[in-house]
Design an enzyme around this catalytic site. Structure first.
Site, PDB file in Angstrom:
ATOM      1  N   ARG A 172       7.465  61.853  55.817  1.00 32.14           N
ATOM      2  CA  ARG A 172       6.000  61.936  55.821  1.00 32.14           C
ATOM      3  C   ARG A 172       5.522  63.239  56.471  1.00 32.14           C
ATOM      4  O   ARG A 172       4.536  63.836  56.025  1.00 32.14           O
ATOM      5  CB  ARG A 172       5.413  60.726  56.557  1.00 32.14           C
ATOM      6  CG  ARG A 172       3.877  60.682  56.481  1.00 32.14           C
ATOM      7  CD  ARG A 172       3.322  59.378  56.992  1.00 32.14           C
ATOM      8  NE  ARG A 172       3.569  59.172  58.414  1.00 32.14           N
ATOM      9  CZ  ARG A 172       3.223  58.075  59.088  1.00 32.14           C
ATOM     10  NH1 ARG A 172       2.624  57.074  58.461  1.00 32.14           N
ATOM     11  NH2 ARG A 172       3.481  57.959  60.377  1.00 32.14           N
ATOM     12  N   LYS A 218      -4.079  60.156  53.804  1.00 29.37           N
ATOM     13  CA  LYS A 218      -2.663  60.133  53.433  1.00 29.37           C
ATOM     14  C   LYS A 218      -1.950  61.379  53.936  1.00 29.37           C
ATOM     15  O   LYS A 218      -0.718  61.415  53.990  1.00 29.37           O
ATOM     16  CB  LYS A 218      -2.510  59.987  51.917  1.00 29.37           C
ATOM     17  CG  LYS A 218      -2.979  58.634  51.409  1.00 29.37           C
ATOM     18  CD  LYS A 218      -2.885  58.534  49.898  1.00 29.37           C
ATOM     19  CE  LYS A 218      -3.432  57.195  49.440  1.00 29.37           C
ATOM     20  NZ  LYS A 218      -4.866  57.011  49.802  1.00 29.37           N
ATOM     21  N   GLU A 232      -9.093  50.404  58.828  1.00 28.26           N
ATOM     22  CA  GLU A 232      -8.054  50.332  59.869  1.00 28.26           C
ATOM     23  C   GLU A 232      -8.770  50.456  61.206  1.00 28.26           C
ATOM     24  O   GLU A 232     -10.001  50.472  61.269  1.00 28.26           O
ATOM     25  CB  GLU A 232      -7.019  51.453  59.693  1.00 28.26           C
ATOM     26  CG  GLU A 232      -7.593  52.864  59.754  1.00 28.26           C
ATOM     27  CD  GLU A 232      -6.540  53.947  59.537  1.00 28.26           C
ATOM     28  OE1 GLU A 232      -5.353  53.657  59.725  1.00 28.26           O
ATOM     29  OE2 GLU A 232      -6.922  55.082  59.191  1.00 28.26           O
TER      30      GLU A 232
END
Length: 607
Positions: free
Chosen positions: A360, A462, A497
């Protein structure tokens, strides 16, 4: 036995050392000596220009000296050891009975003439290290520092006395480092040394002098705050050339007068050579050590006070103690939050999900268009080096940051990033439950923030980026409300979130979490979904409203740092019975087994 404390104060020129000399001289129990090694230093360094060199070496008054000052020239013929003996006698004559303080002002460049093991002038007369006339002698050392930029300004203003071509040796800060090392290396165990910042003396003299006297184990007296103006009996015979400003003073004036000056470029080599030593000393001063709460009130684990951090561009990384760690003001992380990061946990000799975190990290770097990026091998090596140097094999958390790197000029333009990315590996001792994480047993409370989570049309979550203000503002709201964190909604009002973690809820046995359109698709989030399937819990990933969370059977958050944390209250509303739920408990138990499972963790090499 009566005792006298001999305080050796070592400093560079233009460091307010004469003011400190007068401050000690003002005490009723003190005899003060002004640079007792200076004459011999000039004798051995006759290439150094001073307008009074010949007269000082010969002990004869200069033609421009004041009438009545001949004794000041004559006494310079005595070595330091003899003058300390005379000072002890002076203390007795002052009625102190021999008790008291003898303060010696030294220039750092004179240190080659001092034996730090025996506390005597080298090749001088007999020492009085132990006792003199029945009086116990205790030698103590102080290093007085000043910002070298200010010193150079002051030096330039007095160039008529010496010259303006200052060298690092003339500036003397590097020699202070040698003095510190010599004192600390004593074999008799008397290696204590105080470091004093002259700017602290100027800004808060009473507090600074009280701290200094405490460190020297001598009483502070209010007399130290003031002295008579004009020449002093303790002045060296060179005072007429150097001490005009301090002779106009009559005590410590609180506050620093700002003067705006241009630094002569020819002084830059001396500055660059001296700055690292000054920075080292700055961290040892009372002002620096008391700039915030005591360490025991700050660090959940006291070992974090002395951690080492890995920082550097590709091929240039190094391990640096916490207090010296930092990145360039031209680094993209400072200029614009232009970086990507990962949080990684260490369990029982292993790093959980390291490959996923690095994948990531590098995907985010590609999405951000980073160039000249560290290789995966460099990053892994830096991680292992950082863990090894700090002795971390369990109970540790790492913040891994990769910035676009240092720019050659201040700008948002990535075209000016010409040095490659900057890698920061910050490892800390940090339990999964504690003051710096969450309560995974009793649970936490959340509020709903008024700040909406970024959408992909503005700043795509992202990309695990360092543009964190969208998260920080909700955290401020949570802090003010007395909650652990804040739920964040997307632009359409659905739960996304929290400001720091992904969030799950349980309704009628089904585990649900918001889709990742407006949140970070977290690695722990992904792991929990996999574990739920493994143990037979149904899952859904969909849009979830705030009302559904308010009425849920269970709620918990997920993140690498805190693992799985039960939520027992949202916006003041109790979740179910206000206790950790059954499915939350089961998932916590399964998650705890991951470091020992094949393929889930990376073994840390032995050290």
């Amino acid at each position: 036995m009566q005792a006298a404390t001999v305080v050796h104060c070592w400093s560079s020129p233009r460091s307010r050392s004469t003011a400190l000399l007068y401050s000690f001289e003002a005490r009723s129990d003190c005899a003060a000596l002004d640079e007792p090694l200076y004459r011999r230093w000039l004798e051995e360094n006759q290439g150094v220009f001073r307008p009074y060199t010949k007269e000082l070496i010969n002990g004869r008054p200069h033609q421009n000296s004041k009438p009545g000052d001949s004794f000041k020239w004559k006494r310079e013929k005595d070595d330091m050891n003899t003058r300390i003996k005379s000072a002890v006698d002076k203390l007795s004559a002052m009625g102190t009975g021999g008790n008291g303080v003898i303060f010696l002002k030294h220039m750092a460049k004179h240190c080659s003439l001092y034996d730090f093991e025996k506390d005597i002038e080298t090749h001088g007369s007999a020492s009085i290290t132990d006792a003199h006339e029945g009086i116990q002698i205790k030698h103590k050392h102080v290093i007085l520092i000043r910002d070298p930029v200010s010193m150079l300004f002051s030096w330039d203003a007095a160039s008529a006395v010496h010259n303006s071509n200052i060298t690092p040796n003339e500036l003397g800060i590097v020699q202070l480092l040698s003095i510190y090392s010599d004192v600390k290396s004593r074999t008799d165990g008397n290696g204590s040394i105080c470091v004093l910042d002259s700017d602290d003396l100027a800004s808060c003299p009473k507090i600074t002098l009280e701290a200094l006297c405490n460190d020297l184990d001598i009483p502070f007296t209010i007399q130290m705050l003031a002295w008579k103006d004009g020449p002093h009996e303790c002045d060296g015979p060179w005072a007429d050339w150097w001490y005009d400003d301090v002779h106009k003073s009559s005590g410590w004036s609180v506050g620093i007068t700002q003067r705006y000056r241009t630094l002569d470029p020819k002084m830059l080599p001396a500055l660059k050579t001296s700055l690292s030593a000054y920075n080292f000393f700055k961290h040892l001063t009372h002002g620096y050590r008391t700039r915030g709460p005591p360490p025991k009130e700050i660090y959940e684990d006291p070992r974090n006070e002395d951690g080492l951090i890995y920082i550097g561009a590709p091929g240039h990384g190094r391990l640096i103690p916490r207090e010296f760690a930092g990145v360039s003001p031209w680094d993209s992380s400072v200029q614009g939050g232009d970086a990507t990061w990962e949080g990684i946990r260490v369990y029982r000799g292993k790093i959980l999900s390291l490959d996923k975190h690095l994948r990531r990290l590098f995907k985010s770097a590609r999405a951000l268009g980073f160039v000249n990026v560290h290789s995966k091998e460099e990053v892994v090596t830096a991680i292992f080096r950082c863990l090894a140097v700090n002795g971390m094999r369990d109970g540790a958390h790492m913040r891994l940051t990769l910035t676009r790197g240092e720019k050659c000029t201040s700008s948002m333009n990535p075209a000016f990033n010409v040095y490659g990315t900057t890698l920061i590996v910050l490892a800390e001792w940090k339990p999964t439950e504690g003051k710096t994480t969450y309560d995974n047993s009793k649970g936490i409370s959340l509020i709903t923030s008024s700040v909406r989570r970024n959408s992909p049309s503005t700043c795509d979550s992202k990309i695990h980026h360092n543009n964190m203000i969208n998260n920080i503002l909700p955290k401020i709201q949570a802090n003010l409300a007395g909650a652990a964190d804040a739920l964040m909604l997307d632009v359409d009002g659905f739960v996304s979130e929290t400001n720091a973690t992904n969030v799950f809820m349980v309704d009628d046995g089904v585990l649900m979490t918001p889709h990742a359109d407006h949140c970070l698709p977290g690695i722990t989030r992904e792991t929990v979904l996999m574990l739920a399937e493994e143990i037979g819990i149904k899952t859904q990933v969909r849009r979830i409203s705030l009302a559904e969370f308010h009425s849920a059977d269970e709620v918990f958050t997920t993140g690498t740092m805190g693992e799985l944390t039960p939520v027992t209250m949202i916006d003041g509303r109790k979740i179910s019975d206000g206790k950790k739920g059954v499915l939350t408990q089961r998932l916590q138990e399964v998650y705890s087994t991951l470091p020992e499972r094949p393929g889930w963790a990376t073994e840390i090499p032995p050290f």
